[in-house]
Design a protein around this motif. Structure first.
Motif, mmCIF file in Angstrom:
data_model
loop_
_atom_site.group_PDB
_atom_site.id
_atom_site.type_symbol
_atom_site.label_atom_id
_atom_site.label_comp_id
_atom_site.label_asym_id
_atom_site.label_seq_id
_atom_site.Cartn_x
_atom_site.Cartn_y
_atom_site.Cartn_z
ATOM 1 N N PHE A 11 0.808 -1.222 0.000
ATOM 2 C CA PHE A 11 0.000 0.000 0.000
ATOM 3 C C PHE A 11 0.842 1.272 0.000
ATOM 4 O O PHE A 11 0.308 2.358 -0.185
ATOM 5 C CB PHE A 11 -0.962 0.016 1.192
ATOM 6 C CG PHE A 11 -0.335 -0.302 2.510
ATOM 7 C CD1 PHE A 11 0.372 0.660 3.209
ATOM 8 C CD2 PHE A 11 -0.453 -1.564 3.055
ATOM 9 C CE1 PHE A 11 0.935 0.368 4.428
ATOM 10 C CE2 PHE A 11 0.113 -1.866 4.271
ATOM 11 C CZ PHE A 11 0.815 -0.897 4.974
ATOM 12 N N ILE A 12 2.141 1.164 0.171
ATOM 13 C CA ILE A 12 3.000 2.351 0.216
ATOM 14 C C ILE A 12 2.970 3.114 -1.107
ATOM 15 O O ILE A 12 2.867 4.326 -1.148
ATOM 16 C CB ILE A 12 4.448 1.951 0.586
ATOM 17 C CG1 ILE A 12 4.535 1.587 2.063
ATOM 18 C CG2 ILE A 12 5.449 3.049 0.267
ATOM 19 C CD1 ILE A 12 4.307 2.733 3.016
ATOM 20 N N GLY A 13 3.028 2.437 -2.233
ATOM 21 C CA GLY A 13 3.095 3.118 -3.523
ATOM 22 C C GLY A 13 1.753 3.493 -4.115
ATOM 23 O O GLY A 13 1.698 4.103 -5.179
ATOM 24 N N LEU A 14 0.642 3.129 -3.469
ATOM 25 C CA LEU A 14 -0.686 3.409 -4.024
ATOM 26 C C LEU A 14 -1.155 4.817 -3.659
ATOM 27 O O LEU A 14 -0.901 5.309 -2.566
ATOM 28 C CB LEU A 14 -1.700 2.384 -3.508
ATOM 29 C CG LEU A 14 -1.495 0.933 -3.940
ATOM 30 C CD1 LEU A 14 -2.533 0.039 -3.291
ATOM 31 C CD2 LEU A 14 -1.565 0.803 -5.441
ATOM 32 N N VAL A 50 -9.728 0.876 -0.251
ATOM 33 C CA VAL A 50 -9.854 2.333 -0.233
ATOM 34 C C VAL A 50 -8.763 2.874 0.689
ATOM 35 O O VAL A 50 -8.773 2.608 1.894
ATOM 36 C CB VAL A 50 -11.253 2.781 0.254
ATOM 37 C CG1 VAL A 50 -11.342 4.294 0.278
ATOM 38 C CG2 VAL A 50 -12.339 2.182 -0.621
ATOM 39 N N LYS A 51 -7.843 3.612 0.092
ATOM 40 C CA LYS A 51 -6.739 4.199 0.867
ATOM 41 C C LYS A 51 -7.115 5.620 1.243
ATOM 42 O O LYS A 51 -7.452 6.439 0.392
ATOM 43 C CB LYS A 51 -5.449 4.181 0.057
ATOM 44 C CG LYS A 51 -4.256 4.695 0.826
ATOM 45 C CD LYS A 51 -2.974 4.568 0.023
ATOM 46 C CE LYS A 51 -1.797 5.084 0.835
ATOM 47 N NZ LYS A 51 -0.550 4.987 0.076
ATOM 48 N N ALA A 109 4.943 -0.873 8.756
ATOM 49 C CA ALA A 109 4.419 -1.822 7.764
ATOM 50 C C ALA A 109 4.279 -1.136 6.407
ATOM 51 O O ALA A 109 3.939 0.046 6.316
ATOM 52 C CB ALA A 109 3.080 -2.378 8.215
ATOM 53 N N TYR A 110 4.537 -1.882 5.358
ATOM 54 C CA TYR A 110 4.428 -1.330 4.008
ATOM 55 C C TYR A 110 3.529 -2.174 3.100
ATOM 56 O O TYR A 110 3.244 -1.789 1.977
ATOM 57 C CB TYR A 110 5.810 -1.184 3.368
ATOM 58 C CG TYR A 110 6.547 -2.491 3.193
ATOM 59 C CD1 TYR A 110 6.448 -3.193 2.001
ATOM 60 C CD2 TYR A 110 7.310 -3.027 4.217
ATOM 61 C CE1 TYR A 110 7.102 -4.404 1.830
ATOM 62 C CE2 TYR A 110 7.961 -4.222 4.063
ATOM 63 C CZ TYR A 110 7.867 -4.913 2.872
ATOM 64 O OH TYR A 110 8.505 -6.115 2.726
#
Length: 178
Positions: A11-14, A50-51, A109-110
């Motif tokens: 989720f880090i790059g989203l 959904v971020k 966490a990534y």
């Protein structure tokens, strides 16, 4: 669990917003969990991710079939299943999954692995009593059903057993005359 790397969602790059992930689940997925109750599996899992700036929302939906034995006849059949699960992911000092719908990940966490949630959703979507559809509509022909029909108690026999001897009825009258 090493075989389930494809279920990691980094989720880090989203970007913030909604993202859709689709997975096709088969028997090999359950072999990784050493679960052998299903003979075959054909389930599609859709995950809406959904971020947001402070938390994540996951919406899991599954739809498909699992091949299981009938509880009455032991015949194999494809049982249709569907289910849904909502999960909120927050961040905190340490990992915490004590709540069913809230997961707390450590700040560092990534990525998140969603395989466990898909596994639980599929297993819990299968009803506890699995009955072949031909058993419910009466068109199933099997040795087990024939044997159950033979062993079924006839209602006519139970009516005959309920009628009592008239001599005992006279004795019962003596007890009620007091």
């Amino acid at each position: 669990m090493k075989d389930l790397k494809e279920f990691n969602i980094p989720f880090i790059g989203l970007k913030e917003g909604s993202h859709l992930f689709e997975y096709q689940i088969g028997k090999t997925f359950f072999e990784a969990f050493q679960f052998d109750e299903f003979n075959d599996v054909n389930v599609k899992a859709d995950i809406t991710f959904v971020k947001k700036s402070t938390l994540f929302e996951f919406s899991f939906t599954i739809n498909g079939t699992v091949n299981v034995p009938c509880d009455i006849t032991n015949e194999l059949f494809d049982l249709p299943i569907d289910g849904s699960l909502n999960l909120v992911v927050k961040f905190g000092p340490e990992f915490n999954d004590e709540h069913d719908e809230i997961l707390i990940l450590p700040y560092e966490a990534y990525q998140i692995n969603v395989a466990q949630y898909i596994y639980e959703l599929i297993v819990l979507s299968v009803p506890t009593k699995r009955i072949h559809p031909n058993v419910t509509d009466g068109s199933m022909q099997s040795d087990a059903l024939r044997k159950l029909e033979e062993l079924r108690i006839n209602e006519e026999k139970t009516v005959e057993e309920e009628s009592t001897d008239p001599r005992w009825d006279k004795l019962k009258d003596l007890l009620t005359d007091k």
